[in-house]
Scaffold this active site. Structure first.
Site, PDB file in Angstrom:
ATOM      1  N   CYS A  54       4.191  -4.166  -5.808  1.00 29.77           N
ATOM      2  CA  CYS A  54       2.951  -3.838  -6.016  1.00 29.77           C
ATOM      3  C   CYS A  54       1.922  -4.944  -6.053  1.00 29.77           C
ATOM      4  O   CYS A  54       1.620  -5.752  -7.083  1.00 29.77           O
ATOM      5  CB  CYS A  54       2.826  -2.849  -7.234  1.00 29.77           C
ATOM      6  SG  CYS A  54       1.194  -2.212  -7.767  1.00 29.77           S
TER       7      CYS A  54
ATOM      8  N   CYS B   2      -0.754  -4.462  -8.622  1.00 26.33           N
ATOM      9  CA  CYS B   2      -0.507  -4.838 -10.152  1.00 26.33           C
ATOM     10  C   CYS B   2      -0.299  -6.273 -10.172  1.00 26.33           C
ATOM     11  O   CYS B   2      -0.834  -6.888 -11.229  1.00 26.33           O
ATOM     12  CB  CYS B   2       0.850  -4.193 -10.218  1.00 26.33           C
ATOM     13  SG  CYS B   2       0.996  -2.395  -9.910  1.00 26.33           S
ATOM     14  N   ASP B   3       0.253  -7.012  -9.281  1.00 32.36           N
ATOM     15  CA  ASP B   3       0.667  -8.531  -9.775  1.00 32.36           C
ATOM     16  C   ASP B   3      -0.053  -9.322  -8.735  1.00 32.36           C
ATOM     17  O   ASP B   3       0.330 -10.783  -8.980  1.00 32.36           O
ATOM     18  CB  ASP B   3       2.321  -8.564  -9.105  1.00 32.36           C
ATOM     19  CG  ASP B   3       2.985  -7.613 -10.155  1.00 32.36           C
ATOM     20  OD1 ASP B   3       2.513  -7.325 -11.289  1.00 32.36           O
ATOM     21  OD2 ASP B   3       4.180  -7.011  -9.714  1.00 32.36           O
TER      22      ASP B   3
END
Length: 326
Positions: A156, A159-160
Site C-alpha cells: 500500500c 499507507c507507507d
C-alpha cells in the site's frame, strides 16, 4: 437468535461491534483468525491514523480488540462456509427496492426473515449480517517477501509511501494500481523503479502518459523479482530478465507489490451481489442488494481502502442496521 452477526474482526468489524453494542443490539463477531485486527497486524508502523501517529500496526489492532473486550462483546473463532436466508411466506430475497415495488410488507419481512450462517463451529441464526471480511493482497511468493513484510515490503503506497521520502524504491506490477503507486511515490522518493514482467503496461493510457513525464521513474521491462534481500530491512532485489535469463541485483530501500488484490468473499456464494472483481456491491451506507445483509470495509465497492475508512464503515453499517429494524 442474534440481532447482528459480524463476519470479520478487522477495523470495520470491530468498529461495528462497538457501535452495535452501544445501540443495544445482541451481537456476535465471527473471526477466522486467532487474532483480531486484520491486515493492520502486519503493518510495521501506521502514520496516518488520526491521533496515533507512528503507532505499531500490531499495537493498533490490539487496541481495537481491547476496546471491544472492555464492552464484553461476544467473539467466536470460526470459519464461515455459507449463508442462507430464510424468508417468511410472501417475502423474497430480492433487493429492498424490488420488494417495495411488489407491495410486500417490508416490516413483516424484516421481523420474520432469518439468516443462517454455517461455520466450522456450527450454525448461527441472526436477523442481520454484516460482512467485514476485508481483502487480501496478491503476493509474489518469493524468498524475503514474508520476512520483510512491514520492514520495507509493502502492498500500500498510500499507507507507507511517506516512510520512503528521498529514498529509492521499486514498484512491482503493470496495471493501474502499480502505475498509480509509482506516480504517487515519485512525488517524494528520490528514485522509483517500476518492474513489469511484460514489455508493455496494462494501465490506462492516461496513467502511462503521466508516468512517462516523470524524470525519477525508470521502467524495467520483461523482468521478475526472484528474491527480496536485506538484513534487518529491505536492501535490494534479485531480478531476472525473462528474455535473456540474466540475473542482477537492484539496490532499493523498499518494494511496493501491486500485482493484485482480491476481496475475501469466497464463502458467501450468491448470498450477496458482487461486481466483476468480486467486491460486494454496497455504497457508503453499507446496504447490499440482499435485505438484512450489509458490507463494510475493504470487502465492499469503494474508492479508498484505508484503516480510517474501514472504521467509518463500521459506524455507517450499524446506523443502516438500526434503520433496517425501524
Amino acid at each position: 437468535m442474534y440481532d447482528l452477526v459480524i463476519i470479520g474482526s478487522g477495523p470495520a468489524g470491530l468498529s461495528a461491534a462497538i457501535y452495535a453494542k452501544r445501540a443495544g443490539l445482541k451481537t456476535l463477531v465471527l473471526e477466522k483468525s486467532t487474532m483480531s485486527g486484520g491486515q493492520v497486524l502486519t503493518t510495521y508502523e501506521v502514520d496516518n491514523y488520526l491521533g496515533l501517529p507512528g503507532i505499531n500496526g500490531f499495537d493498533l489492532g490490539m487496541k481495537f480488540r481491547e476496546h471491544a473486550d472492555n464492552m464484553e462483546i461476544e467473539f467466536v473463532e470460526a470459519e464461515v462456509t455459507g449463508i442462507k436466508s430464510i424468508d417468511a411466506p410472501g417475502c423474497n430475497e430480492h433487493p429492498m427496492q424490488d420488494m417495495k415495488a411488489a407491495n410486500i410488507d417490508l416490516d413483516a419481512c424484516r421481523r420474520k426473515r432469518i439468516h443462517r450462517i454455517s461455520t466450522s463451529q456450527g450454525d448461527y441464526e441472526t436477523r442481520t449480517i454484516l460482512i467485514a471480511t476485508g481483502a487480501s493482497y496478491a503476493k509474489l511468493g518469493v524468498p524475503g517477501e514474508e520476512e520483510f513484510a512491514g520492514m520495507g515490503v509493502s502492498y500500500c503506497a498510500t499507507c507507507d509511501g511517506a516512510f520512503f521520502r528521498n529514498r529509492t524504491v521499486a514498484v512491482v506490477g503493470g496495471g493501474d494500481v502499480a502505475v498509480e503507486d509509482a506516480i504517487f511515490l515519485a512525488r517524494t522518493s528520490k528514485k522509483v523503479y517500476l518492474i513489469h514482467r511484460r514489455n508493455e503496461l496494462r494501465a490506462a493510457n492516461i496513467l502511462q502518459e503521466s508516468l512517462s513525464r516523470l524524470d525519477n521513474v525508470e521502467v524495467i521491462w520483461d523482468t521478475v523479482v526472484e528474491e527480496i534481500k536485506g538484513e534487518d530491512q529491505v536492501q535490494g532485489l534479485l531480478l531476472r530478465d525473462l528474455k535473456t535469463e540474466e540475473k542482477k541485483e537492484l539496490v532499493v530501500d523498499g518494494v511496493f507489490i501491486a500485482v493484485g488484490i482480491h476481496p475475501n468473499t469466497e464463502s458467501f456464494g450468491n448470498a450477496v451481489k458482487c461486481d466483476d472483481r468480486g467486491y460486494i456491491v454496497a455504497d457508503e451506507d453499507c446496504v447490499t442488494h440482499t435485505a438484512g445483509i450489509f458490507a463494510a470495509g475493504d470487502v465492499r465497492t469503494k474508492k479508498l481502502r484505508q484503516i480510517i475508512t474501514a472504521v467509518a464503515d463500521g459506524a455507517n453499517a450499524v446506523t443502516s442496521i438500526q434503520n433496517y429494524f425501524l
